[in-house]
Design an enzyme around this catalytic site. Structure first.
Site, PDB file in Angstrom:
ATOM      1  N   ILE A  41      44.695  18.177  42.144  1.00  0.00           N
ATOM      2  CA  ILE A  41      43.343  17.766  42.535  1.00  0.00           C
ATOM      3  C   ILE A  41      42.363  18.941  42.500  1.00  0.00           C
ATOM      4  O   ILE A  41      41.146  18.742  42.421  1.00  0.00           O
ATOM      5  CB  ILE A  41      43.393  17.112  43.941  1.00  0.00           C
ATOM      6  CG1 ILE A  41      42.220  16.181  44.155  1.00  0.00           C
ATOM      7  CG2 ILE A  41      43.494  18.143  45.046  1.00  0.00           C
ATOM      8  CD1 ILE A  41      42.372  15.267  45.376  1.00  0.00           C
ATOM      9  N   HIS A 111      57.696  20.907  44.745  1.00  0.00           N
ATOM     10  CA  HIS A 111      56.919  20.661  43.534  1.00  0.00           C
ATOM     11  C   HIS A 111      56.860  21.909  42.679  1.00  0.00           C
ATOM     12  O   HIS A 111      56.901  23.024  43.189  1.00  0.00           O
ATOM     13  CB  HIS A 111      55.497  20.193  43.859  1.00  0.00           C
ATOM     14  CG  HIS A 111      54.762  21.078  44.828  1.00  0.00           C
ATOM     15  ND1 HIS A 111      54.986  21.030  46.184  1.00  0.00           N
ATOM     16  CD2 HIS A 111      53.802  22.021  44.645  1.00  0.00           C
ATOM     17  CE1 HIS A 111      54.209  21.903  46.793  1.00  0.00           C
ATOM     18  NE2 HIS A 111      53.478  22.534  45.880  1.00  0.00           N
ATOM     19  N   HIS A 113      54.375  23.681  39.849  1.00  0.00           N
ATOM     20  CA  HIS A 113      53.074  23.697  39.191  1.00  0.00           C
ATOM     21  C   HIS A 113      53.288  24.057  37.721  1.00  0.00           C
ATOM     22  O   HIS A 113      54.034  24.992  37.412  1.00  0.00           O
ATOM     23  CB  HIS A 113      52.169  24.783  39.779  1.00  0.00           C
ATOM     24  CG  HIS A 113      51.852  24.641  41.226  1.00  0.00           C
ATOM     25  ND1 HIS A 113      50.598  24.252  41.676  1.00  0.00           N
ATOM     26  CD2 HIS A 113      52.591  24.849  42.344  1.00  0.00           C
ATOM     27  CE1 HIS A 113      50.600  24.243  43.008  1.00  0.00           C
ATOM     28  NE2 HIS A 113      51.785  24.610  43.440  1.00  0.00           N
TER      29      HIS A 113
HETATM   30  P1  AMP Z   1      51.329  24.445  47.165  1.00  0.00           P
HETATM   31  O1  AMP Z   1      50.413  25.467  47.763  1.00  0.00           O
HETATM   32  O2  AMP Z   1      52.291  25.028  46.174  1.00  0.00           O
HETATM   33  O3  AMP Z   1      52.004  23.605  48.221  1.00  0.00           O
HETATM   34  O4  AMP Z   1      50.417  23.515  46.282  1.00  0.00           O
HETATM   35  C1  AMP Z   1      49.923  22.283  46.705  1.00  0.00           C
HETATM   36  C2  AMP Z   1      48.991  21.794  45.625  1.00  0.00           C
HETATM   37  O5  AMP Z   1      48.760  20.416  45.843  1.00  0.00           O
HETATM   38  C3  AMP Z   1      47.634  22.488  45.566  1.00  0.00           C
HETATM   39  O6  AMP Z   1      47.458  23.075  44.280  1.00  0.00           O
HETATM   40  C4  AMP Z   1      46.646  21.337  45.819  1.00  0.00           C
HETATM   41  O7  AMP Z   1      45.454  21.468  45.073  1.00  0.00           O
HETATM   42  C5  AMP Z   1      47.456  20.127  45.407  1.00  0.00           C
HETATM   43  N1  AMP Z   1      47.066  18.867  46.014  1.00  0.00           N
HETATM   44  C6  AMP Z   1      46.824  18.623  47.326  1.00  0.00           C
HETATM   45  N2  AMP Z   1      46.494  17.331  47.511  1.00  0.00           N
HETATM   46  C7  AMP Z   1      46.570  16.738  46.295  1.00  0.00           C
HETATM   47  C8  AMP Z   1      46.334  15.419  45.835  1.00  0.00           C
HETATM   48  N3  AMP Z   1      45.990  14.416  46.650  1.00  0.00           N
HETATM   49  N4  AMP Z   1      46.478  15.166  44.515  1.00  0.00           N
HETATM   50  C9  AMP Z   1      46.810  16.156  43.666  1.00  0.00           C
HETATM   51  N5  AMP Z   1      47.066  17.424  44.040  1.00  0.00           N
HETATM   52  C10 AMP Z   1      46.927  17.710  45.343  1.00  0.00           C
END
Ligand code: AMP
Length: 129
Positions: A41, A111, A113
């Site tokens: 997002i 997850h 990236h």
């Molecule tokens: P992390 O810091 O590795 O846990 O990354 C979490 C990621 O999730 C971040 O890059 C956010 O931008 C992404 N994120 C959070 N909410 C959403 C959402 N609703 N849809 C897509 N990505 C999201």
């Protein structure tokens, strides 16, 4: 699955659990038996996609310790496939996972990236205040 070796228990209300259940929208680019992938997002690169397992795993530590061989194989095959299908293989890309507090993990569902579409620079930023 989780709750072992000091890991927090899995929280079924985390945002990726809601995305998996279809309770909040996402821009999906892939889904199969073991994994789904969708656009981040808040993209940090021209292409920024997240790949998550369907299983309830908090982090890489949880997933690597507790997921089945089929889940692990299926998940990592999905990571490679998504990058390929996004057209990133020729120029290259970065796959990264954040684990726990010092790793900067914000969402407690494992997850990976995938970043691509530009030269990505240093792998780890320098020391910050
Ligand atoms: P992390 O810091 O590795 O846990 O990354 C979490 C990621 O999730 C971040 O890059 C956010 O931008 C992404 N994120 C959070 N909410 C959403 C959402 N609703 N849809 C897509 N990505 C999201």
């Amino acid at each position: 699955m989780s709750g072992t070796t000091g890991l927090p228990p899995y929280d079924d209300n985390n945002i990726f659990a809601k995305i998996l259940r279809g309770e909040i929208p996402s821009k999906r680019v892939h889904e199969d038996e073991h994994a789904i992938a969708f656009h981040d997002i808040n993209p940090q690169a021209p292409v920024h996609v997240l790949v998550i397992p369907r299983g309830r795993y908090v982090s890489l530590a949880d997933f690597s310790a507790n997921a089945s061989e089929a889940e692990i194989a299926g998940f990592w095959r999905a990571v490679g496939r998504v990058a390929r299908e996004l057209g990133l293989e020729e120029r290259g890309y970065r796959a990264l996972t954040n684990m726990g507090q010092e790793g900067g993990q914000e969402v407690p569902h494992f997850h990976v990236h995938i970043f691509g579409g530009r030269r990505l620079g240093r792998m780890v930023p320098g020391v910050q205040a």
